[in-house]
Design a protein around this motif. Sequence first.
Motif, PDB file in Angstrom:
ATOM      1  N   LEU A   7       0.574  -1.247   0.129  1.00  0.00           N
ATOM      2  CA  LEU A   7       0.085   0.300  -0.137  1.00  0.00           C
ATOM      3  C   LEU A   7       1.150   1.904  -0.064  1.00  0.00           C
ATOM      4  N   THR A   8       0.440   2.099  -0.166  1.00  0.00           N
ATOM      5  CA  THR A   8       1.238   3.365  -0.289  1.00  0.00           C
ATOM      6  C   THR A   8       0.907   4.057   0.360  1.00  0.00           C
ATOM      7  N   ILE A   9       1.404   5.296   1.021  1.00  0.00           N
ATOM      8  CA  ILE A   9       1.139   5.955   2.421  1.00  0.00           C
ATOM      9  C   ILE A   9      -0.238   6.818   2.241  1.00  0.00           C
ATOM     10  N   ALA A  10      -0.522   6.940   1.140  1.00  0.00           N
ATOM     11  CA  ALA A  10      -1.938   7.834   0.844  1.00  0.00           C
ATOM     12  C   ALA A  10      -3.195   6.316   1.364  1.00  0.00           C
ATOM     13  N   GLU A  11      -2.411   5.563   0.827  1.00  0.00           N
ATOM     14  CA  GLU A  11      -3.557   4.283   0.732  1.00  0.00           C
ATOM     15  C   GLU A  11      -3.712   3.440   1.797  1.00  0.00           C
ATOM     16  N   ALA A  12      -2.350   3.845   2.652  1.00  0.00           N
ATOM     17  CA  ALA A  12      -2.264   3.456   4.037  1.00  0.00           C
ATOM     18  C   ALA A  12      -3.505   3.719   5.201  1.00  0.00           C
ATOM     19  N   ARG A  13      -2.929   5.336   5.262  1.00  0.00           N
ATOM     20  CA  ARG A  13      -3.007   6.322   5.670  1.00  0.00           C
ATOM     21  C   ARG A  13      -4.998   6.143   6.083  1.00  0.00           C
ATOM     22  N   GLU A  14      -5.418   6.176   4.412  1.00  0.00           N
ATOM     23  CA  GLU A  14      -6.988   5.770   4.831  1.00  0.00           C
ATOM     24  C   GLU A  14      -7.817   5.092   4.916  1.00  0.00           C
ATOM     25  N   LYS A  15      -7.103   3.667   4.988  1.00  0.00           N
ATOM     26  CA  LYS A  15      -7.030   2.118   5.916  1.00  0.00           C
ATOM     27  C   LYS A  15      -6.776   2.204   6.535  1.00  0.00           C
ATOM     28  N   LEU A  16      -5.873   2.862   8.112  1.00  0.00           N
ATOM     29  CA  LEU A  16      -5.866   3.586   8.700  1.00  0.00           C
ATOM     30  C   LEU A  16      -6.836   4.065   9.384  1.00  0.00           C
ATOM     31  N   ALA A  17      -7.537   4.912   9.534  1.00  0.00           N
ATOM     32  CA  ALA A  17      -8.559   5.881   9.505  1.00  0.00           C
ATOM     33  C   ALA A  17      -9.841   5.062   9.536  1.00  0.00           C
ATOM     34  N   ALA A  18      -9.809   3.920   8.495  1.00  0.00           N
ATOM     35  CA  ALA A  18     -11.457   2.693   8.627  1.00  0.00           C
ATOM     36  C   ALA A  18     -11.317   2.254   8.639  1.00  0.00           C
ATOM     37  N   ARG A  19     -10.358   2.080   9.823  1.00  0.00           N
ATOM     38  CA  ARG A  19     -10.289   0.271  10.906  1.00  0.00           C
ATOM     39  C   ARG A  19      -9.795  -0.830  10.051  1.00  0.00           C
ATOM     40  N   PHE A  21      -7.489  -1.539   9.255  1.00  0.00           N
ATOM     41  CA  PHE A  21      -6.532  -2.820  10.050  1.00  0.00           C
ATOM     42  C   PHE A  21      -5.954  -2.236  11.409  1.00  0.00           C
ATOM     43  N   SER A  22      -5.038  -2.991  11.892  1.00  0.00           N
ATOM     44  CA  SER A  22      -4.051  -1.988  13.004  1.00  0.00           C
ATOM     45  C   SER A  22      -3.220  -1.279  12.264  1.00  0.00           C
ATOM     46  N   ALA A  23      -2.575  -0.475  13.359  1.00  0.00           N
ATOM     47  CA  ALA A  23      -1.643  -0.073  12.790  1.00  0.00           C
ATOM     48  C   ALA A  23      -0.021  -1.146  13.977  1.00  0.00           C
ATOM     49  N   VAL A  24      -0.173  -1.666  13.955  1.00  0.00           N
ATOM     50  CA  VAL A  24       0.360  -2.607  15.000  1.00  0.00           C
ATOM     51  C   VAL A  24       0.361  -4.105  14.128  1.00  0.00           C
ATOM     52  N   GLU A  25      -0.401  -4.428  12.671  1.00  0.00           N
ATOM     53  CA  GLU A  25      -0.682  -5.166  11.985  1.00  0.00           C
ATOM     54  C   GLU A  25      -0.009  -4.652  10.859  1.00  0.00           C
ATOM     55  N   LEU A  26      -0.148  -3.291  10.342  1.00  0.00           N
ATOM     56  CA  LEU A  26       1.032  -2.650   9.476  1.00  0.00           C
ATOM     57  C   LEU A  26       2.362  -3.064   9.892  1.00  0.00           C
ATOM     58  N   THR A  27       2.890  -2.614  11.111  1.00  0.00           N
ATOM     59  CA  THR A  27       4.333  -2.632  11.493  1.00  0.00           C
ATOM     60  C   THR A  27       4.515  -4.421  11.368  1.00  0.00           C
ATOM     61  N   GLU A  28       3.677  -5.305  11.866  1.00  0.00           N
ATOM     62  CA  GLU A  28       3.996  -6.495  11.788  1.00  0.00           C
ATOM     63  C   GLU A  28       4.554  -7.125  10.814  1.00  0.00           C
ATOM     64  N   ALA A  29       3.857  -6.566   9.538  1.00  0.00           N
ATOM     65  CA  ALA A  29       4.050  -6.855   8.087  1.00  0.00           C
ATOM     66  C   ALA A  29       5.462  -6.052   7.815  1.00  0.00           C
ATOM     67  N   TYR A  30       5.463  -5.244   8.543  1.00  0.00           N
ATOM     68  CA  TYR A  30       6.644  -4.407   7.420  1.00  0.00           C
ATOM     69  C   TYR A  30       8.456  -5.356   8.121  1.00  0.00           C
ATOM     70  N   LEU A  31       7.789  -5.361   9.814  1.00  0.00           N
ATOM     71  CA  LEU A  31       8.942  -6.204  10.056  1.00  0.00           C
ATOM     72  C   LEU A  31       9.526  -7.442   9.706  1.00  0.00           C
ATOM     73  N   GLY A  32       8.086  -8.273   9.145  1.00  0.00           N
ATOM     74  CA  GLY A  32       8.354  -9.690   8.708  1.00  0.00           C
ATOM     75  C   GLY A  32       8.953  -9.643   7.687  1.00  0.00           C
ATOM     76  N   ALA A  33       8.204  -8.467   6.708  1.00  0.00           N
ATOM     77  CA  ALA A  33       9.520  -8.633   5.273  1.00  0.00           C
ATOM     78  C   ALA A  33      11.048  -7.642   5.729  1.00  0.00           C
ATOM     79  N   ILE A  34      10.933  -7.074   6.470  1.00  0.00           N
ATOM     80  CA  ILE A  34      12.420  -6.893   6.832  1.00  0.00           C
ATOM     81  C   ILE A  34      13.377  -8.123   7.227  1.00  0.00           C
TER      82      ILE A  34
END
Length: 493
Positions: A7-19, A21-34
Amino acid sequence: MTELTHLTIAEAREKLAAREFSAVELTEAYLGAIDAANEKLNAYVAVTHDQARAMAKASDERLAKNEAGALEGIPLGIKDLFATEGIHTQAASHILDGFKPRYESTVTANLWADGAVMLGKLNMDEFAMGSSNETSYYGPVINPWRAAGSNQDLVPGGSSGGSAAAVAAFLCAGATATDTGGSIRQPAAFTGTVGIKPTYGRCSRWGTVAFASSLDQAGPIARDVRDAAILLKSMASVDAKDTTSVDLPVPDYEAALGRSLKGMKIGIPKEYRMDGMSGEIDALWQKGIDWLRDAGAEIVDISLPHTKYALPAYYIVAPAEASSNLARYDGVRYGLRVPGKDIIDMYEKTRAAGFGREVKRRVMIGTYVLSAGYYDAYYLKAQKVRTLIKRDFEVVFDAGVDAILTPATPSAAFGVADQKMNADPVQMYLNDVFTVTVNMAGLPGIAVPAGLDARGLPLGLQLIGQPFGEETLFTVAHAIEQAAGRFKPTPWW
């Protein structure tokens, strides 16, 4: 969870606001990718798992209370040049071994105040000196792009190679970077990402390890023009701790996207048509001209006569400032210390062991051009040339030109440990031929992906703007992006 990292930042921002997914889920996805990819790409020199999770949890709490900041819950990578309190900050150099500052850079403090989440520190050329990210003490970063049918490792450009590679490989939603002579724009062009070097003074330099103080400027690397606009809005600010930062309101850069180009004048400098320039770069440039003309802009030929002196003048001014800035690394207060028989011996041994080859080369050049008998012949003359370069741009902008279109780099990404590049430093320095003028004049410049070469590697175009004309750059860059489309590497990592 891979789709979350795409997701782009703009897309993630929108979806986080709409609940969604959570910021924790998004962060875990990135940590897993790293964790899965960093061994192959070497983009991160430190991953802050615990801090990222704690920051994401705090973001979720703010989102739940409708107290979200502009970047609430967005996971970012931070170039190892920015001081991050209590966390690895070493400018990818051995001489800063173990250094963890007790303060936060203004740029990163601004991002955290807006709710961003830190994933870790990104690899870079040592002290930001390099065009390929091969001078890092932590080894080269590998470009996520590969030529069609080839397994050869390519460089991501430098010095912000870790930032560009991490963004292109979906290992962060966006990244901070710095640009002294092209270190945001060149890696962005090599990795199919968007990178903007703002006007000198738009972002505070406080808490950012200095290379050349009159040239350094922080900016973002992102996946598209909108994300770069969102990030720059948060990064930019006036700062009492940096007297070179400018007290001007920070515009809503995102609002500049989609504006009409009708009535705009785009300058095409004849001096950028260099001898031996690749046919592919020339064709891409022409394509960019056609896109902007089709979008309603008027294309005008311009002259920047002192362009040919920019690279030699830059490689006098930048090393001179570096030799002065790097004198503070002596093994006394922090970082590496190699014992010696007396303090002078300790200084010499520490610097010999702590600085890499390219840093030593530039410090020696800088010390030479500042020394008695050579100061007037080299440094003073280079500063006069710099004034002439700045004047060239002023004449063009005074004539009504809104932005200037040029190639971003002379070629696509080249191979890691390329013999021609590594044998001859001047060949490596020529990678900055289209970008250094912007730093010498203190102007804003943006690199935007515009196509692929015959081997399927990304190529970028550069737009140069008037002082504090970033809004215009975002408008024009968005038009190029709309015409060119977006480019993603095929995952192999």
